[in-house]
Design a protein around this motif. Structure first.
Motif, PDB file in Angstrom:
ATOM      1  N   GLY A   1      46.831-143.458 -16.730  1.00 48.95           N
ATOM      2  CA  GLY A   1      48.270-143.734 -16.696  1.00 48.95           C
ATOM      3  C   GLY A   1      48.712-144.596 -17.868  1.00 48.95           C
ATOM      4  O   GLY A   1      49.723-144.315 -18.511  1.00 48.95           O
ATOM      5  N   LEU A   2      47.957-145.633 -18.147  1.00 51.57           N
ATOM      6  CA  LEU A   2      48.300-146.494 -19.283  1.00 51.57           C
ATOM      7  C   LEU A   2      48.204-145.740 -20.611  1.00 51.57           C
ATOM      8  O   LEU A   2      49.061-145.900 -21.485  1.00 51.57           O
TER       9      LEU A   2
ATOM     10  N   GLN B   1      56.349-135.446 -25.007  1.00 56.94           N
ATOM     11  CA  GLN B   1      56.441-136.896 -24.851  1.00 56.94           C
ATOM     12  C   GLN B   1      56.959-137.264 -23.466  1.00 56.94           C
ATOM     13  O   GLN B   1      56.468-138.205 -22.842  1.00 56.94           O
ATOM     14  N   ILE B   2      57.942-136.529 -22.981  1.00 55.00           N
ATOM     15  CA  ILE B   2      58.475-136.795 -21.650  1.00 55.00           C
ATOM     16  C   ILE B   2      57.417-136.507 -20.592  1.00 55.00           C
ATOM     17  O   ILE B   2      57.247-137.271 -19.641  1.00 55.00           O
ATOM     18  N   ALA B   3      56.669-135.405 -20.772  1.00 54.05           N
ATOM     19  CA  ALA B   3      55.602-135.069 -19.826  1.00 54.05           C
ATOM     20  C   ALA B   3      54.497-136.120 -19.859  1.00 54.05           C
ATOM     21  O   ALA B   3      53.972-136.513 -18.807  1.00 54.05           O
ATOM     22  N   SER B   4      54.152-136.574 -21.041  1.00 56.30           N
ATOM     23  CA  SER B   4      53.121-137.608 -21.165  1.00 56.30           C
ATOM     24  C   SER B   4      53.552-138.895 -20.464  1.00 56.30           C
ATOM     25  O   SER B   4      52.772-139.512 -19.745  1.00 56.30           O
ATOM     26  N   LEU B   5      54.795-139.272 -20.657  1.00 58.64           N
ATOM     27  CA  LEU B   5      55.314-140.470 -20.005  1.00 58.64           C
ATOM     28  C   LEU B   5      55.357-140.293 -18.490  1.00 58.64           C
ATOM     29  O   LEU B   5      54.921-141.164 -17.737  1.00 58.64           O
ATOM     30  N   GLY B   6      55.863-139.157 -18.041  1.00 61.29           N
ATOM     31  CA  GLY B   6      55.951-138.905 -16.592  1.00 61.29           C
ATOM     32  C   GLY B   6      54.590-138.836 -15.928  1.00 61.29           C
ATOM     33  O   GLY B   6      54.369-139.415 -14.857  1.00 61.29           O
ATOM     34  N   MET B   7      53.654-138.149 -16.571  1.00 60.55           N
ATOM     35  CA  MET B   7      52.306-138.054 -16.002  1.00 60.55           C
ATOM     36  C   MET B   7      51.593-139.400 -16.060  1.00 60.55           C
ATOM     37  O   MET B   7      50.812-139.725 -15.172  1.00 60.55           O
ATOM     38  N   GLY B   8      51.876-140.163 -17.097  1.00 59.22           N
ATOM     39  CA  GLY B   8      51.291-141.503 -17.173  1.00 59.22           C
ATOM     40  C   GLY B   8      51.791-142.405 -16.062  1.00 59.22           C
ATOM     41  O   GLY B   8      51.015-143.120 -15.423  1.00 59.22           O
ATOM     42  N   ILE B   9      53.086-142.359 -15.802  1.00 55.21           N
ATOM     43  CA  ILE B   9      53.657-143.175 -14.728  1.00 55.21           C
ATOM     44  C   ILE B   9      53.124-142.723 -13.373  1.00 55.21           C
ATOM     45  O   ILE B   9      52.779-143.549 -12.518  1.00 55.21           O
ATOM     46  N   ALA B  10      53.039-141.403 -13.167  1.00 54.29           N
ATOM     47  CA  ALA B  10      52.523-140.884 -11.898  1.00 54.29           C
ATOM     48  C   ALA B  10      51.066-141.284 -11.686  1.00 54.29           C
ATOM     49  O   ALA B  10      50.684-141.717 -10.593  1.00 54.29           O
TER      50      ALA B  10
END
Length: 182
Positions: free
Chosen positions: A104-105, A48-57
């Motif tokens: 990202g979204l 979940q953290i990776a998904s959020l971080g990659m989404g923001i990036a």
């Protein structure tokens, strides 16, 4: 002078005994908990953290690719509408930027649950692997910026897509990676 207190009595329905309002207030104060319960935030998995971080990036890269002054190699002043290089490194055009914004979204939305984030990371890994492979094959005998499936690409993009694929695959396969034992 004697203090005169007015007390009202009433019968409680559950016990049938008569109590004064003061007694009820006193009991209510005594029965209240002295500390508040702490509600801890839900624990997120590494996926979940990776998904959020990659989404923001990805959202950030896509948004920055539309800013004209950050993209070199074209004559656009404010909004980038032609292909060029973002930060003079990564090849970008509006289609490539739009795909990054969409990914990202999706990554940010997928970070809400572990199942969705693992699915996002798996699909993202497969898509980036296919894009990197196609980009390397199409750019074998070319240098500079070229197009693959309508998206502007170059060697730096292909390397970034390979790294993105590896990180996505790692976190999709091992969702609890980097978490401490409780």
């Amino acid at each position: 002078m004697a203090q005169r207190a007015t007390e009202f009595t009433r019968t409680t329905p559950d016990s049938g005994r008569s109590t004064t309002v003061r007694e009820e207030i006193r009991r209510g104060v005594e029965e209240r908990p002295t500390t508040r319960r702490r509600v801890s935030p839900p624990k997120r998995t590494a996926a979940q953290i990776a998904s959020l971080g990659m989404g923001i990036a990805s959202l950030s890269l896509g948004t920055l690719a539309f800013v004209g002054p950050l993209v070199t190699g074209n004559r656009d002043k404010v909004i980038n509408l032609r292909k060029g290089k973002l930060f003079d490194v990564f090849a970008m055009n509006p289609l490539h930027a739009g795909i990054h914004i969409g990914l990202g979204l999706l990554g940010i939305l997928a970070a809400r649950s572990q199942k969705a984030s693992r699915g996002y990371l798996a699909v993202s890994s497969a898509g980036h692997a296919a894009l990197a492979t196609t980009g390397f094959l199409a750019g074998r005998k070319r240098s500079g910026v070229y197009e693959v499936m309508g998206m502007a690409m170059n060697t730096a993009d292909n390397i970034l897509h390979c790294a993105w694929c590896g990180a996505s695959a790692l976190f999709a396969a091992r969702p609890h990676l980097l978490q401490r034992a409780a």
